[in-house]
Design an enzyme around this catalytic site. Structure first.
Site, PDB file in Angstrom:
ATOM      1  N   ASP A 120       0.830  -1.202   0.000  1.00 26.24           N
ATOM      2  CA  ASP A 120       0.000   0.000   0.000  1.00 26.24           C
ATOM      3  C   ASP A 120       0.867   1.255   0.000  1.00 26.24           C
ATOM      4  OD1 ASP A 120      -2.112   1.735   0.220  1.00 26.24           O
ATOM      5  OD2 ASP A 120      -2.876   0.947   2.098  1.00 26.24           O
ATOM      6  N   ASP A 121       0.911   1.943  -1.126  1.00 24.49           N
ATOM      7  CA  ASP A 121       1.692   3.186  -1.260  1.00 24.49           C
ATOM      8  C   ASP A 121       3.198   2.938  -1.249  1.00 24.49           C
ATOM      9  OD1 ASP A 121      -0.815   4.332  -1.113  1.00 24.49           O
ATOM     10  OD2 ASP A 121      -0.254   5.880   0.312  1.00 24.49           O
ATOM     11  N   CYS A 126      -5.339   4.687  -4.576  1.00 24.42           N
ATOM     12  CA  CYS A 126      -5.534   3.347  -4.019  1.00 24.42           C
ATOM     13  C   CYS A 126      -6.718   2.586  -4.599  1.00 24.42           C
ATOM     14  CB  CYS A 126      -5.671   3.450  -2.503  1.00 24.42           C
ATOM     15  SG  CYS A 126      -5.788   1.850  -1.694  1.00 24.42           S
ATOM     16  N   ASP A 157       0.099  -0.676  -5.098  1.00 26.50           N
ATOM     17  CA  ASP A 157      -1.048  -0.054  -5.762  1.00 26.50           C
ATOM     18  C   ASP A 157      -0.708   1.293  -6.378  1.00 26.50           C
ATOM     19  OD1 ASP A 157      -0.760   1.215  -3.304  1.00 26.50           O
ATOM     20  OD2 ASP A 157      -2.882   1.138  -2.778  1.00 26.50           O
ATOM     21  N   ASN A 158       0.115   2.092  -5.711  1.00 28.92           N
ATOM     22  CA  ASN A 158       0.478   3.408  -6.249  1.00 28.92           C
ATOM     23  C   ASN A 158       1.764   3.891  -5.591  1.00 28.92           C
ATOM     24  OD1 ASN A 158      -2.260   4.129  -4.319  1.00 28.92           O
ATOM     25  ND2 ASN A 158      -0.332   5.094  -3.743  1.00 28.92           N
TER      26      ASN A 158
END
Length: 462
Positions: free
Chosen positions: A41-42, A79, A264-265
């Site tokens: 996540d991130d 996200c 995700d990003n």
């Protein structure tokens, strides 16, 4: 009627549409093909195996055992939209997940959009989500079980690993599709969740004076401290990945399971997350497939390719309408090349519901062309980034630059941006108006326009 498959195949390169499954690797006889999808996540392009001097030995080991893609790109740097892309093989402007799903933002897939958990469950797979979900509606993501439901700031990677292993053991009579949605290294209310010791994890701490600083950030004490916490969270994520892979091997399922690891990003820092610049989209992607030799692959691949890859491996047919915008990676695992994979596309509409800023982009090995559809608006700063020590330190002095980009240029963007990545990898010198690049811009603009037409972009002018 226009055959959109043929149109897209001709214009989109890496985004050419998937067709019937044609699996390239072999699983042991008598076993169905399992899938383990790990989503951090991130996380930016930050891991030891990607040349960043931080401690991620388990992710590095996975990279040595699988195919590490050096040119993997999210199709959006936000996200919920990105997770929707991963699960549908469709760009965010196609699948309807235009922005964040949770709370008041309340974005959801369009009716009738097919997802991996729905398709694989119909095919007889045992399906589970462990950890973060952040997509909707629930009916479109019919996992048999949702384990360790998303809670604010959950960082217990051992709990995630235990839950996933327990699900796999309890469904040994069926193939499985398990998604692990980590919370690390997303920002938490307190230091990325580093304020406590988590079960089974020995904290890896970083000296702010010695942390690597990404090129899009200035060298400030607040940023160094922020990065030290971010990297510590990444090392905790790495420990959790190791636990899960060790459990998979102990259960005897490593040799029949496709393992995919990606983010995700981009990292949750100014200039990365929510941007269509390199730090927002260029992310880790590692795919370990049984029977495929380890390799490093520099093909340009996109997160729209993830769902077609999983369907290819499992032998489950892809949806006919709308057809997926990605293409399976199975044939290029192990280092295979593909000249058609010469570009990736990106599509952003919202992050939070009050942060409307639609953008479209095409990125090749040499240029990045960005179309800012609402350029008269100020570029919005995601709330978690806006509240970070890094952004507060930058915004306190308007003369401080984000890398080489001024704050004014960052907040006020033109209709078109064009960057020569060979001479300007930091994407700071906008050449959209340069006469010598007029032909390059026209070619990229037309290719982007063709993609938008073929994918029925709702933001496309009549």
């Amino acid at each position: 009627m226009v055959d959109r498959r043929g149109v897209l195949k001709g214009i989109m390169g890496t985004a050419a549409l998937s067709t019937a499954p044609a699996v390239a690797a072999d699983a042991p006889p008598g076993r169905r093909r399992n899938v383990l999808l790990l989503i951090s996540d991130d996380q930016g392009l930050d891991a030891g195996c990607y040349g960043v001097p931080i401690k991620t030995p388990r992710i590095d080991r996975l990279a040595r055992e699988g195919t590490r893609f050096t040119q993997g790109y999210a199709a959006v740097s936000s996200c919920s939209p990105s997770r929707a892309v991963i699960n549908t093989g469709l760009y965010t402007h196609q699948n309807g997940m235009y922005g964040l799903q949770h709370d008041v933002h309340h974005q959801s897939l369009l009716n009738g959009i097919e997802t991996l958990p729905a398709m694989l469950r119909r095919a007889g797979y045992a399906t589970a989500l462990v950890g973060k979900k952040h997509v909707g509606p629930d009916a479109a993501f019919p996992y048999e079980e949702e384990l360790v439901p998303e809670r604010s700031g959950i960082r217990d990677v051992r709990e995630l690993a235990i839950a996933a292993a327990s699900f796999i053991r309890s469904h040994d009579d069926r193939p499985f599709f398990v998604t692990i949605g980590y919370s690390d290294p997303h920002r938490a209310p307190v230091t990325y969740g580093n304020d406590r010791v988590w079960p089974g994890v020995k904290p890896t701490q970083y000296d702010p004076r010695r942390v690597p600083i990404p090129s899009h950030l200035p060298d400030l004490p607040a940023i160094r401290g922020d990065l030290a916490q971010y990297y510590e969270s990444l090392s905790r994520l790495d420990a959790g990945v190791g636990m899960l892979l060790d459990d998979l091997a102990a259960m005897g399922r490593a040799d029949d399971t496709l393992v995919l690891f990606l983010s995700d990003n981009g990292r949750p820092f100014p200039g990365a997350k929510t941007n269509l610049y390199d730090p927002g989209l260029h992310l880790p992607l590692i795919v370990r497939a049984p029977g495929v030799a380890p390799a490093v692959n520099d093909a340009m691949v996109s997160w729209v390719d993830i769902a077609p890859t999983i369907l290819d491996w499992t032998g489950v047919a892809a949806p006919v309408a709308p057809p997926m915008s990605g293409r399976s990676l199975m044939s290029i695992l192990g280092g295979g090349g593909d000249p058609a994979r010469d570009a990736v596309f990106a599509s952003h509409d919202f992050h939070e519901i009050n942060q409307y800023y639609p953008m479209r982009a095409i990125r090749t090995r040499t240029h990045n062309y960005i179309l800012n559809l609402a350029h008269p608006l100020d570029y919005p700063i995601a709330s978690d980034v806006a509240g970070s020590p890094s952004w507060r330190a930058i915004a306190a002095d308007p003369s401080i630059r984000l890398g080489q980009r001024t704050q004014t240029a960052y907040r006020h963007r033109p209709a078109e941006e064009l960057y020569d990545l060979t001479r300007d990898p930091g994407e700071c010198v906008n050449l959209a108006g340069a006469p010598e690049l007029a032909a390059v811009k026209a070619q990229l603009a037309e290719r982007l326009q063709a993609m938008r037409r073929a994918t029925n972009d709702p933001w496309l002018e009549a």
